[in-house]
Design a protein around this motif. Structure first.
Motif, PDB file in Angstrom:
ATOM      1  N   GLY A 153       0.813  -1.558  -0.011  1.00 10.37           N
ATOM      2  CA  GLY A 153       0.120  -0.093  -0.058  1.00 10.37           C
ATOM      3  C   GLY A 153       0.852   1.410   0.158  1.00 10.37           C
ATOM      4  N   ASP A 154       0.198   2.444  -0.405  1.00  9.95           N
ATOM      5  CA  ASP A 154       0.809   3.578  -0.230  1.00  9.95           C
ATOM      6  C   ASP A 154      -0.416   4.445   0.294  1.00  9.95           C
ATOM      7  N   VAL A 155      -0.101   4.466   1.654  1.00  8.04           N
ATOM      8  CA  VAL A 155      -1.026   5.060   2.659  1.00  8.04           C
ATOM      9  C   VAL A 155      -0.494   6.549   3.076  1.00  8.04           C
ATOM     10  N   ASP A 156      -1.383   7.442   3.083  1.00 13.26           N
ATOM     11  CA  ASP A 156      -0.913   8.819   3.512  1.00 13.26           C
ATOM     12  C   ASP A 156       0.549   9.066   3.119  1.00 13.26           C
ATOM     13  N   GLY A 157       0.936   8.849   1.932  1.00  8.59           N
ATOM     14  CA  GLY A 157       2.245   9.008   1.521  1.00  8.59           C
ATOM     15  C   GLY A 157       3.392   8.167   1.761  1.00  8.59           C
ATOM     16  N   ASP A 158       3.137   7.122   2.487  1.00 13.16           N
ATOM     17  CA  ASP A 158       3.933   6.370   3.021  1.00 13.16           C
ATOM     18  C   ASP A 158       3.794   4.891   2.313  1.00 13.16           C
ATOM     19  N   ASN A 159       4.946   4.384   1.864  1.00 14.24           N
ATOM     20  CA  ASN A 159       4.800   2.955   1.063  1.00 14.24           C
ATOM     21  C   ASN A 159       5.345   1.985   1.964  1.00 14.24           C
ATOM     22  N   TYR A 160       4.237   1.116   2.122  1.00 11.20           N
ATOM     23  CA  TYR A 160       4.603  -0.290   2.980  1.00 11.20           C
ATOM     24  C   TYR A 160       4.282  -1.385   2.121  1.00 11.20           C
ATOM     25  N   ARG A 161       5.156  -2.427   2.432  1.00  8.89           N
ATOM     26  CA  ARG A 161       4.818  -3.775   1.781  1.00  8.89           C
ATOM     27  C   ARG A 161       4.808  -5.092   2.891  1.00  8.89           C
ATOM     28  N   GLY A 162       4.096  -5.975   2.662  1.00  7.46           N
ATOM     29  CA  GLY A 162       4.228  -6.841   3.975  1.00  7.46           C
ATOM     30  C   GLY A 162       3.580  -8.196   3.117  1.00  7.46           C
ATOM     31  N   TRP A 163       4.119  -9.617   3.641  1.00  2.34           N
ATOM     32  CA  TRP A 163       3.695 -10.606   3.190  1.00  2.34           C
ATOM     33  C   TRP A 163       3.645 -11.648   4.195  1.00  2.34           C
ATOM     34  N   LEU A 164       2.934 -12.753   4.080  1.00  2.65           N
ATOM     35  CA  LEU A 164       3.085 -14.109   4.869  1.00  2.65           C
ATOM     36  C   LEU A 164       3.313 -14.838   4.118  1.00  2.65           C
ATOM     37  N   GLU A 165       4.347 -15.939   4.451  1.00  2.00           N
ATOM     38  CA  GLU A 165       5.007 -17.077   3.527  1.00  2.00           C
ATOM     39  C   GLU A 165       4.648 -18.185   4.223  1.00  2.00           C
ATOM     40  N   VAL A 166       4.134 -19.282   3.645  1.00  2.00           N
ATOM     41  CA  VAL A 166       4.278 -20.647   4.264  1.00  2.00           C
ATOM     42  C   VAL A 166       5.228 -21.441   3.347  1.00  2.00           C
ATOM     43  N   GLU A 167       6.522 -21.658   3.794  1.00  2.48           N
ATOM     44  CA  GLU A 167       7.094 -22.644   3.198  1.00  2.48           C
ATOM     45  C   GLU A 167       7.328 -23.770   3.892  1.00  2.48           C
ATOM     46  N   GLU A 168       7.863 -24.915   2.794  1.00  2.00           N
ATOM     47  CA  GLU A 168       8.193 -26.205   2.977  1.00  2.00           C
ATOM     48  C   GLU A 168       9.514 -26.663   2.785  1.00  2.00           C
ATOM     49  N   GLU A 169      10.560 -27.057   3.518  1.00  2.00           N
ATOM     50  CA  GLU A 169      11.786 -27.285   2.892  1.00  2.00           C
ATOM     51  C   GLU A 169      11.956 -28.881   3.305  1.00  2.00           C
ATOM     52  N   VAL A 170      12.607 -29.505   2.552  1.00  2.00           N
ATOM     53  CA  VAL A 170      12.835 -31.177   2.729  1.00  2.00           C
ATOM     54  C   VAL A 170      13.779 -31.358   3.810  1.00  2.00           C
ATOM     55  N   GLY A 171      13.420 -32.177   4.757  1.00  2.00           N
ATOM     56  CA  GLY A 171      14.300 -32.417   5.942  1.00  2.00           C
ATOM     57  C   GLY A 171      13.747 -31.213   6.994  1.00  2.00           C
ATOM     58  N   VAL A 172      13.116 -30.310   6.906  1.00  2.00           N
ATOM     59  CA  VAL A 172      12.977 -29.461   7.766  1.00  2.00           C
ATOM     60  C   VAL A 172      11.571 -29.149   8.177  1.00  2.00           C
ATOM     61  N   GLY A 173      10.829 -29.240   7.224  1.00  2.00           N
ATOM     62  CA  GLY A 173       9.433 -29.181   7.547  1.00  2.00           C
ATOM     63  C   GLY A 173       8.874 -27.871   7.319  1.00  2.00           C
ATOM     64  N   ALA A 174       7.609 -27.476   7.705  1.00  2.00           N
ATOM     65  CA  ALA A 174       6.757 -26.183   7.402  1.00  2.00           C
ATOM     66  C   ALA A 174       7.302 -25.081   8.102  1.00  2.00           C
ATOM     67  N   ARG A 175       7.597 -23.945   7.534  1.00  2.00           N
ATOM     68  CA  ARG A 175       7.766 -22.615   8.272  1.00  2.00           C
ATOM     69  C   ARG A 175       6.913 -21.600   7.765  1.00  2.00           C
ATOM     70  N   MET A 176       6.729 -20.687   8.559  1.00  2.00           N
ATOM     71  CA  MET A 176       6.071 -19.333   8.602  1.00  2.00           C
ATOM     72  C   MET A 176       6.848 -18.313   8.771  1.00  2.00           C
ATOM     73  N   LYS A 177       6.663 -17.476   7.556  1.00  2.00           N
ATOM     74  CA  LYS A 177       7.675 -16.146   7.721  1.00  2.00           C
ATOM     75  C   LYS A 177       6.776 -15.003   7.347  1.00  2.00           C
ATOM     76  N   ILE A 178       7.266 -13.958   8.103  1.00  2.00           N
ATOM     77  CA  ILE A 178       6.269 -12.465   7.962  1.00  2.00           C
ATOM     78  C   ILE A 178       7.625 -11.718   7.550  1.00  2.00           C
ATOM     79  N   VAL A 179       7.313 -11.159   6.306  1.00  2.00           N
ATOM     80  CA  VAL A 179       8.336 -10.264   5.958  1.00  2.00           C
ATOM     81  C   VAL A 179       7.661  -8.657   5.850  1.00  2.00           C
ATOM     82  N   LEU A 180       8.314  -7.793   6.446  1.00  2.00           N
ATOM     83  CA  LEU A 180       7.766  -6.329   6.404  1.00  2.00           C
ATOM     84  C   LEU A 180       8.843  -5.487   5.619  1.00  2.00           C
ATOM     85  N   ILE A 181       8.467  -4.746   4.735  1.00  2.00           N
ATOM     86  CA  ILE A 181       9.233  -3.600   4.127  1.00  2.00           C
ATOM     87  C   ILE A 181       8.933  -2.395   4.312  1.00  2.00           C
ATOM     88  N   GLY A 182       9.642  -1.521   4.703  1.00  2.00           N
ATOM     89  CA  GLY A 182       9.212  -0.195   5.226  1.00  2.00           C
ATOM     90  C   GLY A 182      10.355   0.950   4.875  1.00  2.00           C
TER      91      GLY A 182
END
Length: 320
Positions: A153-182
């Motif tokens: 979003g571009d809210v009140d003149g500020d640019n923000y990005r963010g996402w939620l990732e659900v990953e699966e890696e062999v030998g490790v299993g499921a992982r959840m990542k929250i990424v924020l960019i500001g």
């Protein structure tokens, strides 16, 4: 009414003209979806027909016993509304095209990374969301299978990005990542199946925990340790001769904010007797002894708020 005149075609009695008439009648009934003011008498289970008895028209399917409604047709407005649908779904079905449908949904279309605004947004700027595979910023699928839910979003003149990732890696299993960019760059927070949390920097916690299982900041722990040390015996204290300020047999109380230590040395012929109490009522005797040398000395600690007294002595020192 364009329904078939229910006539049995008998090849032994039906001539060519009659056959043509029957076929044309069936053709009209089929093309008009057996429309009429009532269900056609020849309907069998599965027959779909339109009732033109009122406007809007009603679309039914006959189940062999009753007519099940499928929806309504507005012959003047050229619109169809499904039976049992909500205002939301019916409104969506009347959308002229995909853009109109998105507008009715309040959704936005993603074209690359350029958002398409929707009129009526309460925020100043644009907000968008999407599902994708791979890192939305780099496009790289660095870990096995990945599903991304992204917000931007571009809210009140500020640019923000963010996402939620659900990953699966062999030998490790499921992982959840929250990424924020500001404004201060990209930050990633990773949770794995063991409950472990990885952060890009110090984890900011409330100033002070309020329950036994709450996490505490390093500053809170350091401050608590420093406070404990500051209130400990010997910190900021000195030995002081108190004989001239103490009267034998008189009760004294430690009214300071730290424990104190008392050392008494008996007279040349008498022993060093003392007693202590936590409530000023019940006292426990300390000091004295059978040996004239050992009995002349006594050491004891007086906690904050506790009481103490001693007999006649030659020396009365206190660490306070």
């Amino acid at each position: 009414m364009t329904q078939y005149q229910n006539v049995t075609i008998d090849p032994t009695v039906t001539n060519g003209s009659q056959l043509a008439s029957n076929i044309n009648s069936w053709r009209e009934a089929t093309l008009s979806l057996h429309s009429g003011v009532a269900r056609p008498a020849y309907a069998t289970a599965g027959t779909m027909w339109i009732s033109t008895a009122s406007t809007p028209w009603k679309l039914y399917v006959f189940d062999g016993v009753n007519d099940a409604p499928l929806g309504e047709i507005d012959p003047a407005g050229h619109a169809f509304v499904s039976a049992g649908g909500t205002d939301f779904t019916n409104d969506l079905m009347t959308a002229a095209d995909s853009a109109a449908a998105r507008d009715k949904l309040g959704a936005q279309k993603k074209i690359g990374y350029e958002p398409v605004d929707k009129a009526g947004d309460t925020a100043t700027g644009t907000i968008e969301s999407r599902m994708a595979l791979g890192d939305p910023e780099t496009g790289v699928r660095s870990i096995g299978n990945r599903v991304v839910l992204e917000g931007r979003g571009d809210v009140d003149g500020d640019n923000y990005r963010g996402w939620l990732e659900v990953e699966e890696e062999v030998g490790v299993g499921a992982r959840m990542k929250i990424v924020l960019i500001g404004d201060d760059g990209r930050k990633e927070f990773l949770f794995d199946q063991s409950g472990r949390l990885e952060t890009p920097g110090p984890l900011v916690l409330p100033a002070a925990p309020t329950a036994d299982l709450h996490a505490a900041t390093k500053k809170y722990v350091d401050d608590a340790e420093a406070a404990a040390v500051e209130t400990g015996l010997g910190v900021g204290q000195t030995w002081q001769e108190m004989k001239d300020e103490r009267t034998p047999g008189t009760v004294y109380q430690n009214t300071g904010d730290k424990p104190i230590m008392v050392y008494i040395f008996g007279s040349s012929t008498g022993y060093a007797y003392a007693s202590v109490s936590s409530d000023g009522v019940t006292y426990e005797a300390i000091g004295g002894g059978l040996s004239s040398e050992n009995g002349k000395r006594a050491y004891f600690i007086v906690p904050v708020g506790h009481y103490y007294r001693a007999g006649a002595v030659n020396s009365w020192l206190e660490l306070r």
